[in-house]
Design an enzyme around this catalytic site. Structure first.
Site, PDB file in Angstrom:
ATOM      1  CG  HIS A 192      20.306  41.539   7.022  1.00 38.94           C
ATOM      2  ND1 HIS A 192      20.403  42.916   7.049  1.00 38.94           N
ATOM      3  CD2 HIS A 192      19.807  41.175   8.240  1.00 38.94           C
ATOM      4  CE1 HIS A 192      19.985  43.361   8.224  1.00 38.94           C
ATOM      5  NE2 HIS A 192      19.631  42.334   8.960  1.00 38.94           N
ATOM      6  CG  ASP A 212      22.462  45.911   2.728  1.00 43.38           C
ATOM      7  OD1 ASP A 212      22.861  45.974   1.549  1.00 43.38           O
ATOM      8  OD2 ASP A 212      21.539  45.163   3.095  1.00 43.38           O
ATOM      9  CG  HIS A 225      22.823  47.107   7.467  1.00 43.56           C
ATOM     10  ND1 HIS A 225      21.832  47.920   6.966  1.00 43.56           N
ATOM     11  CD2 HIS A 225      22.444  45.832   7.172  1.00 43.56           C
ATOM     12  CE1 HIS A 225      20.911  47.180   6.388  1.00 43.56           C
ATOM     13  NE2 HIS A 225      21.247  45.904   6.504  1.00 43.56           N
ATOM     14  CG  ASP A 246      19.252  40.862   1.281  1.00 45.84           C
ATOM     15  OD1 ASP A 246      19.431  40.663   2.497  1.00 45.84           O
ATOM     16  OD2 ASP A 246      19.315  41.986   0.771  1.00 45.84           O
ATOM     17  CG  HIS A 247      23.695  40.956   1.473  1.00 45.10           C
ATOM     18  ND1 HIS A 247      24.412  41.815   0.671  1.00 45.10           N
ATOM     19  CD2 HIS A 247      22.545  41.609   1.774  1.00 45.10           C
ATOM     20  CE1 HIS A 247      23.731  42.936   0.498  1.00 45.10           C
ATOM     21  NE2 HIS A 247      22.590  42.833   1.160  1.00 45.10           N
ATOM     22  CG  HIS A 293      20.611  46.331  -1.522  1.00 44.03           C
ATOM     23  ND1 HIS A 293      19.719  46.906  -0.642  1.00 44.03           N
ATOM     24  CD2 HIS A 293      20.846  45.097  -1.037  1.00 44.03           C
ATOM     25  CE1 HIS A 293      19.444  46.056   0.331  1.00 44.03           C
ATOM     26  NE2 HIS A 293      20.126  44.936   0.118  1.00 44.03           N
ATOM     27  CG  HIS A 315      25.127  42.291   5.952  1.00 44.07           C
ATOM     28  ND1 HIS A 315      25.367  42.607   4.625  1.00 44.07           N
ATOM     29  CD2 HIS A 315      23.787  42.505   6.147  1.00 44.07           C
ATOM     30  CE1 HIS A 315      24.247  42.999   4.057  1.00 44.07           C
ATOM     31  NE2 HIS A 315      23.277  42.936   4.955  1.00 44.07           N
TER      32      HIS A 315
END
Length: 303
Positions: free
Chosen positions: A64, A212, A142, A66-67, A270, A62
């Protein structure tokens, strides 16, 4: 046949305590797959001796940061070191727009062919398949559209009984057929059943990556009977209200999900930046699912 996962990053949104945002390498029979690509992924690849040009497929769960915020840097470095081989990228449709803008304004024309495969955030499906491996996606719940990934090994070969086939002077050219379950017939017409010349094939293995998500029953049917289940576990359960608010999972919930779906082993990850000591997260998950481990950066986990 090798089937293992290397943890490159196990932190949530904020890198803390020498932990990096989410990223993993899956090694399946020396084929390397990158799962998510948080900041610093290319440095982590270098630190743990993984040559990025060996990676042929990248999966982004996805959008976000941090990914995926390490992706542009990794793709650019592959370009700079002269990569020529095709690279397949799987992720949300909007990811292509993000990459196009980055490369447009940096005036970068990649030396290699980047093949983008948009993933539907709502419909599960198979996105890659050959005779040895099948990769599927499934929707998670999410704050934004998010998908999980399942890696299923294809049918494995039977184990040849070396002493038996050698004693019968069976030519090696017939070994592959016997491993597939075919009987051997010698020049005199004598039939030697495959089950007398080999052992049954080992059970095919599976790795499931749950990025997530808030805890829900909606995706459990897609993650049943995983040999190794990675499930995000951002908070301890005393923060379950915060987990629900941010569409994340607690370690207790991750353990319950592993139990409900009959996983063989659970891998946590995570972690929220509020936890320097990860021991309590592991202890909490083990209260409901004893065969749980912490994802640790630089450590390989067998599937």
């Amino acid at each position: 046949m090798k089937f293992e996962v290397l943890i490159l990053g196990n932190s949530s949104a904020t890198p803390m305590f020498d932990r990096h945002p989410t990223s993993q390498v899956l090694n399946f029979n020396e084929q390397l797959f990158l799962i998510d690509c948080g900041e610093g992924t290319q440095m982590q690849l270098s630190r743990y001796g993984i040559k990025s040009n060996r990676i042929a497929h990248i999966f982004i769960s996805h959008l976000h940061g941090d990914h995926y915020l390490g992706l542009v840097g990794l793709l650019s470095s592959m370009h700079l070191v002269g990569r020529k081989s095709d690279l397949h990228l799987y992720g949300p449709a909007a990811l292509k727009e993000i990459l196009d803008i980055q490369f447009l304004h940096s005036e970068t024309i990649l030396r290699y062919n980047l093949i983008f495969h948009p993933i539907s955030p709502e419909e599960p499906g198979v996105i890659f398949e050959n005779r040895t491996l099948k990769i599927s996606t499934f929707p998670l719940i999410h704050r934004i559209a998010c998908t999980g990934f399942r890696f299923d090994e294809g049918p494995r070969a039977r184990t040849l009984l070396g002493d038996v086939v050698q004693a019968l002077n069976i030519p090696t050219v017939y070994y592959p057929a016997i491993k597939k379950g075919l009987d051997y017939v010698d020049e005199k017409g004598t039939v030697y059943p495959a089950d007398q010349l080999s052992l049954p094939a080992p059970k095919s293995r599976s790795y499931v990556y749950c990025s997530d998500t808030v805890r829900t029953g909606d995706y459990l049917s897609y993650i049943q009977h995983a040999d190794l289940l990675y499930h995000e576990s951002t908070f301890l359960h005393d923060m379950v209200d915060r987990a629900k608010e941010t569409f994340h999972t607690t370690t207790l919930e991750a353990g319950e999900i592993a139990k409900e779906t009959h996983a063989k082993k659970l891998l946590l990850g995570h972690y929220s930046a509020r936890y320097r000591d990860l021991g309590p997260l592991l202890e909490e998950a083990r209260t409901v699912f004893p065969n749980t481990e912490l994802s640790v950066e630089g450590k390989w986990f067998s599937v």
